[in-house]
Design an enzyme around this catalytic site. Structure first.
Site, PDB file in Angstrom:
ATOM      1  N   GLY A  89       0.831  -1.189   0.000  1.00 48.91           N
ATOM      2  CA  GLY A  89       0.000   0.000   0.000  1.00 48.91           C
ATOM      3  C   GLY A  89       0.871   1.247   0.000  1.00 48.91           C
ATOM      4  O   GLY A  89       2.092   1.191   0.139  1.00 48.91           O
ATOM      5  N   ASP A  91       2.119   5.249  -1.443  1.00 46.12           N
ATOM      6  CA  ASP A  91       2.566   5.903  -2.671  1.00 46.12           C
ATOM      7  C   ASP A  91       4.064   5.661  -2.852  1.00 46.12           C
ATOM      8  O   ASP A  91       4.558   4.553  -2.635  1.00 46.12           O
ATOM      9  CB  ASP A  91       2.219   7.396  -2.613  1.00 46.12           C
ATOM     10  CG  ASP A  91       2.054   8.025  -3.990  1.00 46.12           C
ATOM     11  OD1 ASP A  91       3.080   8.238  -4.663  1.00 46.12           O
ATOM     12  OD2 ASP A  91       0.913   8.292  -4.398  1.00 46.12           O
ATOM     13  N   TYR A  94      11.485   6.333  -0.789  1.00 43.56           N
ATOM     14  CA  TYR A  94      12.901   6.115  -1.095  1.00 43.56           C
ATOM     15  C   TYR A  94      13.507   5.201  -0.052  1.00 43.56           C
ATOM     16  O   TYR A  94      13.192   5.302   1.138  1.00 43.56           O
ATOM     17  CB  TYR A  94      13.642   7.456  -1.096  1.00 43.56           C
ATOM     18  CG  TYR A  94      15.148   7.343  -0.910  1.00 43.56           C
ATOM     19  CD1 TYR A  94      15.972   6.960  -1.961  1.00 43.56           C
ATOM     20  CD2 TYR A  94      15.725   7.607   0.330  1.00 43.56           C
ATOM     21  CE1 TYR A  94      17.349   6.843  -1.780  1.00 43.56           C
ATOM     22  CE2 TYR A  94      17.095   7.502   0.526  1.00 43.56           C
ATOM     23  CZ  TYR A  94      17.898   7.118  -0.532  1.00 43.56           C
ATOM     24  OH  TYR A  94      19.259   6.983  -0.351  1.00 43.56           O
ATOM     25  N   ALA A 160       8.757   6.022   7.202  1.00 48.78           N
ATOM     26  CA  ALA A 160       7.675   5.687   6.271  1.00 48.78           C
ATOM     27  C   ALA A 160       7.252   4.238   6.471  1.00 48.78           C
ATOM     28  O   ALA A 160       8.061   3.388   6.848  1.00 48.78           O
ATOM     29  CB  ALA A 160       8.134   5.902   4.836  1.00 48.78           C
ATOM     30  N   MET A 161       5.974   3.966   6.210  1.00 51.00           N
ATOM     31  CA  MET A 161       5.449   2.612   6.345  1.00 51.00           C
ATOM     32  C   MET A 161       4.507   2.281   5.201  1.00 51.00           C
ATOM     33  O   MET A 161       3.759   3.127   4.722  1.00 51.00           O
ATOM     34  CB  MET A 161       4.697   2.447   7.672  1.00 51.00           C
ATOM     35  CG  MET A 161       5.593   2.595   8.879  1.00 51.00           C
ATOM     36  SD  MET A 161       4.747   2.271  10.428  1.00 51.00           S
ATOM     37  CE  MET A 161       6.099   2.570  11.574  1.00 51.00           C
ATOM     38  N   GLY A 162       4.562   1.036   4.771  1.00 57.79           N
ATOM     39  CA  GLY A 162       3.650   0.533   3.760  1.00 57.79           C
ATOM     40  C   GLY A 162       3.659  -0.982   3.810  1.00 57.79           C
ATOM     41  O   GLY A 162       4.728  -1.594   3.875  1.00 57.79           O
ATOM     42  N   ALA A 175      10.560   2.003   6.965  1.00 62.55           N
ATOM     43  CA  ALA A 175      11.898   2.515   6.654  1.00 62.55           C
ATOM     44  C   ALA A 175      12.143   3.712   7.563  1.00 62.55           C
ATOM     45  O   ALA A 175      11.529   4.777   7.391  1.00 62.55           O
ATOM     46  CB  ALA A 175      11.998   2.914   5.188  1.00 62.55           C
ATOM     47  N   CYS A 191       5.582   9.885  -0.476  1.00 60.03           N
ATOM     48  CA  CYS A 191       4.257   9.381  -0.097  1.00 60.03           C
ATOM     49  C   CYS A 191       3.140  10.201  -0.731  1.00 60.03           C
ATOM     50  O   CYS A 191       1.987  10.145  -0.285  1.00 60.03           O
ATOM     51  CB  CYS A 191       4.096   9.342   1.427  1.00 60.03           C
ATOM     52  SG  CYS A 191       5.375   8.382   2.252  1.00 60.03           S
TER      53      CYS A 191
END
Length: 242
Positions: A89, A91, A94, A160-162, A175, A191
């Site tokens: 999930g 956007d 890096y 950041a998470m996904g 990350a 994102c």
């Protein structure tokens, strides 16, 4: 419920190589679950946690917008970076040297069946690590990850998470910018969020370099506490045979 988590620090590894490795472990867990259902068995499903760093790479989640990548193929090559569209999930983001990247590949039926709670727990792990350094990590409503100074003109993301999840099995993850080269974020709209900046722990602490091994140990500590997990060290060769 199996709360044992096999842990492996892969070090610096190519993004696609680790993505494929994740897929192998992810599929192995799903295979056990499918077999249990078909054969009315109750075999335990394994859980994994991978740490890694990647050479410079940009990844775009399945709901992402290609316009958020501000480089063409030649410019990517000039930056020494690669690009992948992937199945998590979120956007664009890096990955690069100076990050601590974590990929929990868990059967959430061993812990709790709530994806939102899972993401909040991952955020809490990083928030607790930051608190150990005197920083207040916070959430930003509607924007997964960990931030500083949300609600001010100086809001900035530090982690950041996904994730991807299927039948309560997770992959991808977080990350955490520890000693990251923030210049690489200038080549994307991180994102897909245009009005907030990105930061790194070493910048916030005003030091040249933060001890990344210390960060990893703190992440393991808080992950273990929050998930009530038991971490066991694994070997790459063994996991590849799964």
């Amino acid at each position: 419920m199996n709360k044992q988590v096999q842990f492996l620090d892969l070090g610096m590894k190519d993004y696609k190589e680790v993505w494929d490795f994740q897929e192998t472990l992810f599929s192995g867990i799903l295979d056990v679950k499918v077999k249990n259902r078909r054969e009315e068995k109750n075999d335990a499903t394994p859980n994994y946690l991978l740490f890694t760093q990647h050479p410079h790479v940009y990844t775009l989640g399945k709901s992402g917008d290609m316009q958020n990548l501000l480089l063409n193929e030649k410019q990517l090559a000039d930056k020494g970076a690669t690009f992948y569209k992937i199945n998590r999930g979120g956007d664009i983001t890096y990955h690069g040297p100076g990050q601590v990247v974590g990929y929990p590949i868990l059967d959430l039926e061993n812990f709790f069946t709530d994806i939102h709670k899972y993401l909040r727990f991952l955020e809490d792990v990083i928030i607790k690590v930051m608190a150990d350094y005197g920083l207040e990590g916070v959430r930003s409503e509607g924007e997964t990850g960990v931030w500083l100074d949300v609600g001010t003109p100086f809001a900035r993301k530090i982690c950041a998470m996904g994730v991807r999840a299927s039948r309560w099995v997770t992959m991808h993850g977080f990350a955490f910018n520890v000693n990251a080269d923030l210049g690489y974020f200038d080549n994307i709209i991180p994102c897909g969020i245009k009005d907030k900046a990105v930061t790194s722990l070493n910048v916030e602490l005003r030091v040249d370099k933060v001890d990344e091994e210390e960060i990893k140990q703190k992440i393991l500590k808080y992950f273990t506490e929050l998930f009530a997990a038991k971490i066991v060290n694994a070997e790459e060769e063994v996991l590849l045979r799964v």
